[in-house]
Design a protein around this motif. Sequence first.
Motif, PDB file in Angstrom:
ATOM      1  N   ASP A 138       0.825  -1.208   0.000  1.00 29.68           N
ATOM      2  CA  ASP A 138       0.000   0.000   0.000  1.00 29.68           C
ATOM      3  C   ASP A 138       0.867   1.269   0.000  1.00 29.68           C
ATOM      4  OD1 ASP A 138      -2.549  -1.454   2.208  1.00 29.68           O
ATOM      5  OD2 ASP A 138      -2.243  -1.599   0.022  1.00 29.68           O
ATOM      6  N   LYS A 139       2.026   1.217   0.648  1.00 30.52           N
ATOM      7  CA  LYS A 139       2.916   2.378   0.714  1.00 30.52           C
ATOM      8  C   LYS A 139       3.803   2.504  -0.517  1.00 30.52           C
ATOM      9  CE  LYS A 139       3.051   2.317   5.765  1.00 30.52           C
ATOM     10  NZ  LYS A 139       3.897   2.134   6.967  1.00 30.52           N
ATOM     11  N   GLY A 140       3.685   1.527  -1.436  1.00 32.35           N
ATOM     12  CA  GLY A 140       4.477   1.583  -2.662  1.00 32.35           C
ATOM     13  C   GLY A 140       5.911   1.174  -2.477  1.00 32.35           C
ATOM     14  N   LEU A 141       6.185   0.527  -1.338  1.00 30.99           N
ATOM     15  CA  LEU A 141       7.569   0.114  -1.093  1.00 30.99           C
ATOM     16  C   LEU A 141       7.918  -1.189  -1.813  1.00 30.99           C
ATOM     17  CD1 LEU A 141       7.792   0.920   2.737  1.00 30.99           C
ATOM     18  CD2 LEU A 141       8.645   2.265   0.814  1.00 30.99           C
ATOM     19  N   ILE A 142       6.915  -1.959  -2.203  1.00 29.18           N
ATOM     20  CA  ILE A 142       7.158  -3.187  -2.977  1.00 29.18           C
ATOM     21  C   ILE A 142       6.181  -3.228  -4.130  1.00 29.18           C
ATOM     22  CG2 ILE A 142       8.012  -4.478  -0.982  1.00 29.18           C
ATOM     23  CD1 ILE A 142       5.293  -5.840  -0.813  1.00 29.18           C
ATOM     24  N   THR A 143       6.541  -3.970  -5.122  1.00 29.30           N
ATOM     25  CA  THR A 143       5.681  -4.118  -6.299  1.00 29.30           C
ATOM     26  C   THR A 143       4.688  -5.245  -6.058  1.00 29.30           C
ATOM     27  OG1 THR A 143       7.122  -5.722  -7.372  1.00 29.30           O
ATOM     28  CG2 THR A 143       7.601  -3.376  -7.753  1.00 29.30           C
ATOM     29  N   ILE A 144       3.687  -5.296  -6.916  1.00 26.87           N
ATOM     30  CA  ILE A 144       2.691  -6.358  -6.816  1.00 26.87           C
ATOM     31  C   ILE A 144       3.308  -7.736  -7.015  1.00 26.87           C
ATOM     32  CG2 ILE A 144       2.064  -6.185  -9.254  1.00 26.87           C
ATOM     33  CD1 ILE A 144      -0.271  -7.002  -6.287  1.00 26.87           C
ATOM     34  N   ALA A 145       4.343  -7.789  -7.874  1.00 24.37           N
ATOM     35  CA  ALA A 145       5.029  -9.068  -8.107  1.00 24.37           C
ATOM     36  C   ALA A 145       5.744  -9.530  -6.852  1.00 24.37           C
ATOM     37  CB  ALA A 145       6.016  -8.944  -9.264  1.00 24.37           C
ATOM     38  N   ASP A 146       6.422  -8.544  -6.165  1.00 26.54           N
ATOM     39  CA  ASP A 146       7.103  -8.894  -4.913  1.00 26.54           C
ATOM     40  C   ASP A 146       6.106  -9.361  -3.871  1.00 26.54           C
ATOM     41  OD1 ASP A 146       9.374  -6.105  -5.320  1.00 26.54           O
ATOM     42  OD2 ASP A 146       9.582  -8.192  -5.962  1.00 26.54           O
ATOM     43  N   TYR A 147       4.946  -8.665  -3.819  1.00 31.07           N
ATOM     44  CA  TYR A 147       3.920  -9.017  -2.839  1.00 31.07           C
ATOM     45  C   TYR A 147       3.406 -10.444  -3.065  1.00 31.07           C
ATOM     46  CZ  TYR A 147      -0.641  -9.112  -0.552  1.00 31.07           C
ATOM     47  OH  TYR A 147      -1.727  -9.471   0.209  1.00 31.07           O
ATOM     48  N   ASP A 148       3.108 -10.756  -4.341  1.00 28.70           N
ATOM     49  CA  ASP A 148       2.585 -12.087  -4.651  1.00 28.70           C
ATOM     50  C   ASP A 148       3.603 -13.178  -4.321  1.00 28.70           C
ATOM     51  OD1 ASP A 148       0.768 -10.990  -7.615  1.00 28.70           O
ATOM     52  OD2 ASP A 148       0.193 -11.016  -5.486  1.00 28.70           O
ATOM     53  N   SER A 149       4.882 -12.898  -4.639  1.00 27.74           N
ATOM     54  CA  SER A 149       5.931 -13.889  -4.378  1.00 27.74           C
ATOM     55  C   SER A 149       6.105 -14.119  -2.883  1.00 27.74           C
ATOM     56  CB  SER A 149       7.248 -13.420  -4.995  1.00 27.74           C
ATOM     57  OG  SER A 149       8.299 -14.326  -4.674  1.00 27.74           O
TER      58      SER A 149
END
Length: 347
Positions: free
Chosen positions: A325-336
């Motif tokens: 939510d803070k934009g510190l990680i990408t959606i790909a990083d989140y999913d992984s």
Amino acid sequence: MGLGSFIRKQFIDILQWNEDTDGVLAWRHPMQDFEIQYGASLTVRESQMAVFVNEGQIADVFGPGMYKLTTQTLPVLTYLKNWDKLFESPFKSDVIFFSTRLQLGRRWGTAQPVTIRDSEFGMVRLRAFGVYSYLISDPAKFYREISGTRDVFTVDDLELQLRNMVVAAMTTALGGSNVAFLDIAANQGLMSQKIAEALGPVFDRYGVKLDNFTVENVSLPEELQKALDTRISIGMTGDLGKYTQYQTASSIPMAAQNEGGIAGIGAGLAAGAALGQTMAQGLVPGAGAAAPGTAAGAGAAAGAAAGSAGADPVQRLQQLKDLLDKGLITIADYDSAKAEVLKKLTS
């Protein structure tokens, strides 16, 4: 021969064997300076047989019963040297008694390990042990081939020869069976039967009948048995990694009893963790921590949130959502990272 010499001559009227001692297979009736009286009684008890030997040759074999030694019961007397058919004189011959009782519980075993080719382990050395029983079935053959003119022949004298035959047959049976060592225990009955069939004709050649043969145990030498035990232990775990973890966990109680104990283990684990962090940093260009917002930084942040050792899985997932939510990680990083947390939760 003078009359005095004839009177002083000693005659045998009764020939018999009482078997006062166990373990005797053949016993020659004492004949030194004795002659057998014509018409003497020969008593052969049940579980015995007797062989009449004249001038080195077997004249007759007697089974259980009582016999009068005359020309009717022993025709060979008519051919004795200097025999006068009209004068019933004493005669000089040998009588050997044989025990035909079953010799039970005789032990056999390999003095040294026998090397065979195993279908699973390759070349292995085996030791085998067991019991067998036998009896004398043909006294004449046994006399000619084994006991000869000895005064006494015992089971110990015979079994020195029999054991070599047994080991040779056992080696042939094991080598030609194509049965893996691990399957031998389940096939010991069949192996015993196979070895008995091979030994039967060999024993029969010497006038001995093999009554029963049993393989009780087949084992590896101690050093090979230890290696097999280790292999079995690893196989039972099903996973080498888990086996290593189990070994480590098992060593902690023992280490706690030594000086340094758990503290030493803790120091080692801390040093390992520090080394791992240093190596991880060395893999990032610039030899420092990646700045937030970069791809490496986002991946590291996600990995840290996903791999927090002591955190609750729900908390770790919440941390990952906050970072996204803070934009510190990408959606790909989140999913992984999310997949990694869920994998650990269900493993």
